[in-house]
Design a protein around this motif. Structure first.
Motif, PDB file in Angstrom:
ATOM      1  N   PHE A  39      -0.503  -4.932   4.376  1.00 17.94           N
ATOM      2  CA  PHE A  39      -0.108  -4.982   5.608  1.00 17.94           C
ATOM      3  C   PHE A  39       1.134  -5.751   5.956  1.00 17.94           C
ATOM      4  O   PHE A  39       2.180  -5.798   6.554  1.00 17.94           O
ATOM      5  CB  PHE A  39      -0.976  -5.567   6.806  1.00 17.94           C
ATOM      6  CG  PHE A  39      -1.732  -6.600   6.345  1.00 17.94           C
ATOM      7  CD1 PHE A  39      -1.189  -7.882   6.808  1.00 17.94           C
ATOM      8  CD2 PHE A  39      -2.664  -6.855   5.838  1.00 17.94           C
ATOM      9  CE1 PHE A  39      -1.602  -9.005   6.667  1.00 17.94           C
ATOM     10  CE2 PHE A  39      -3.578  -7.977   5.364  1.00 17.94           C
ATOM     11  CZ  PHE A  39      -2.913  -9.264   5.926  1.00 17.94           C
ATOM     12  N   PRO A 224      -1.021  -1.325  11.851  1.00 13.70           N
ATOM     13  CA  PRO A 224      -1.310  -1.747  10.391  1.00 13.70           C
ATOM     14  C   PRO A 224      -1.183  -3.223  10.028  1.00 13.70           C
ATOM     15  O   PRO A 224      -0.440  -3.548   9.154  1.00 13.70           O
ATOM     16  CB  PRO A 224      -0.199  -0.953   9.581  1.00 13.70           C
ATOM     17  CG  PRO A 224       0.866  -1.037  10.149  1.00 13.70           C
ATOM     18  CD  PRO A 224       0.522  -0.813  11.749  1.00 13.70           C
ATOM     19  N   SER A 225      -1.965  -3.919  10.975  1.00  9.66           N
ATOM     20  CA  SER A 225      -1.801  -5.464  11.005  1.00  9.66           C
ATOM     21  C   SER A 225      -2.798  -6.077  10.301  1.00  9.66           C
ATOM     22  O   SER A 225      -2.739  -7.242   9.803  1.00  9.66           O
ATOM     23  CB  SER A 225      -1.930  -5.993  12.331  1.00  9.66           C
ATOM     24  OG  SER A 225      -3.126  -5.461  13.053  1.00  9.66           O
ATOM     25  N   ASP A 226      -3.880  -5.281   9.537  1.00  8.05           N
ATOM     26  CA  ASP A 226      -4.910  -5.805   8.604  1.00  8.05           C
ATOM     27  C   ASP A 226      -5.244  -4.549   7.604  1.00  8.05           C
ATOM     28  O   ASP A 226      -4.792  -3.495   7.754  1.00  8.05           O
ATOM     29  CB  ASP A 226      -5.868  -6.440   9.007  1.00  8.05           C
ATOM     30  CG  ASP A 226      -6.701  -5.978  10.466  1.00  8.05           C
ATOM     31  OD1 ASP A 226      -6.504  -4.442   9.980  1.00  8.05           O
ATOM     32  OD2 ASP A 226      -7.219  -6.323  11.327  1.00  8.05           O
ATOM     33  N   LEU A 230      -4.504  -0.785   8.488  1.00 13.02           N
ATOM     34  CA  LEU A 230      -3.562  -0.087   7.503  1.00 13.02           C
ATOM     35  C   LEU A 230      -4.253   1.410   7.216  1.00 13.02           C
ATOM     36  O   LEU A 230      -3.709   2.502   7.107  1.00 13.02           O
ATOM     37  CB  LEU A 230      -3.269  -0.921   6.191  1.00 13.02           C
ATOM     38  CG  LEU A 230      -2.509  -0.188   5.142  1.00 13.02           C
ATOM     39  CD1 LEU A 230      -1.208   0.445   5.921  1.00 13.02           C
ATOM     40  CD2 LEU A 230      -2.081  -1.110   4.075  1.00 13.02           C
TER      41      LEU A 230
END
Length: 338
Positions: A39, A224-226, A230
């Motif tokens: 990410f 998609p921040s972790d 994602l």
């Protein structure tokens, strides 16, 4: 050469090398699948235009320092100048659709006009009514409301219930917490409503615009921040690309895509669906939509109205900040495209 000039020369050379290395690193992430390995890489890809521009400034500063230290250009200086041109060329390539639209905006004038507004209300908004009021003031034909929470739904019905039902008799709502909710309010007839199997609520509605069927996708792929985000984002884009492959020319995809043109999957969606961003076509420039409300302008364009080749763009406008972390997008469209 004095010690001060020598230090300036060495610093200038170091900055030139650093600028070129940074440019090549960002380009590698933007244009290859390496961006989807994590990410953090996705974040770099999202702001690749800004990072490349910054690398160009660093490289140019290195050239200037070398010229100050050695008043006559040396071979090092010429190589540094060539290196500084690389990020400039890449920024032009990255922003080419927006720049072309700014120089020669589409400005469609024939066909039935209608407007679409996309606004992420932000599920942690302290006063979602403020953003709802700003959206309703636009009096667009179709509203796509992202992160539509039960609180936002209650405020919408309590403050504007009769007005909204009269203005938008055709509605699809799925109010949820934690940013998963979504709603479509339409003054145009909805002749078909089909859920799109993304990770969070998404829908395809068939609108009747001047007797022409227009398929509107209202979407919000997971951020998609972790690691989980994602994987979900990748799944969501596989679904959207598959749908876009068979989409008609009278297709609109609107929402918070949690992606910019820095992401390969988003560029593939545009290419496969033969879609174009209304902000580019309508002369909206390179302005971003997230994060809104900071001291600096938004760095990422995550909110889009994408249109098929059978739909004309009359104009586009980014909505003013209204408390959400996203700026909304209003696209004035026409169908069929001349």
């Amino acid at each position: 050469m004095s010690g001060r000039r020598r230090a300036a020369l060495l610093t200038g050379r170091a900055l030139s090398v650093a600028g070129v290395v940074a440019t090549l690193s960002v380009a590698l992430i933007r244009y290859t699948g390496i961006q989807e390995l994590g990410f953090r890489m996705m974040g770099i890809a999202a702001v690749s235009v800004a990072l490349t521009g910054l690398a160009g400034l660093v490289a140019m500063a290195g050239v200037l320092l070398q010229l100050v230290a050695r008043r006559r250009p040396t071979r090092w200086t010429w190589w540094s100048l060539a290196g500084a041109a690389l990020p400039v060329l890449l920024v032009l390539e990255m922003t080419a659709p927006a720049l072309a639209g700014a120089v020669a905006p589409e400005r469609a004038t024939t066909g039935t006009p209608f407007g679409v507004v996309v606004q992420n209300l932000y599920y942690q908004h302290e006063d979602p009514g403020r953003s709802l009021a700003a959206v309703l003031e636009r009096r667009a034909d179709v509203l796509v409301l992202i992160e539509f929470t039960p609180e936002a739904e209650r405020i919408l019905d309590d403050r504007w219930g009769d007005e909204v039902r009269a203005r938008y008799p055709h509605q699809w709502r799925d109010a949820r917490g934690f940013g998963a909710g979504l709603a479509v309010l339409s003054a145009l007839p909805m002749e078909e409503v089909v859920r799109v199997p993304l990770t969070e609520p998404a829908v395809r509605v068939r609108l009747s615009v001047g007797g022409v069927d227009v398929d509107l996708y209202a979407v919000h792929p997971v951020a998609p921040s972790d690691r989980w985000g994602l994987l979900s984002w990748q799944h969501d884009y596989r679904v959207l690309v598959d749908d876009a492959r068979d989409a008609s020319p009278h297709t609109i995809m609107a929402g918070d895509f949690n992606a910019s043109t820095g992401h390969r999957a988003f560029r593939r969606l545009l290419r496969v669906g033969r879609l174009r961003d209304a902000q580019d076509a309508g002369g909206g420039g390179v302005a971003g939509t997230w994060p809104s409300g900071w001291l600096v302008p938004p760095l990422m364009r995550l909110d889009h109205v994408l249109v098929g080749r059978g739909i004309g763009v009359e104009g586009v406008e980014l909505l003013p900040h209204s408390g959400s972390d996203h700026r909304g997008v209003e696209a004035r469209l026409r169908v069929p495209r001349s």
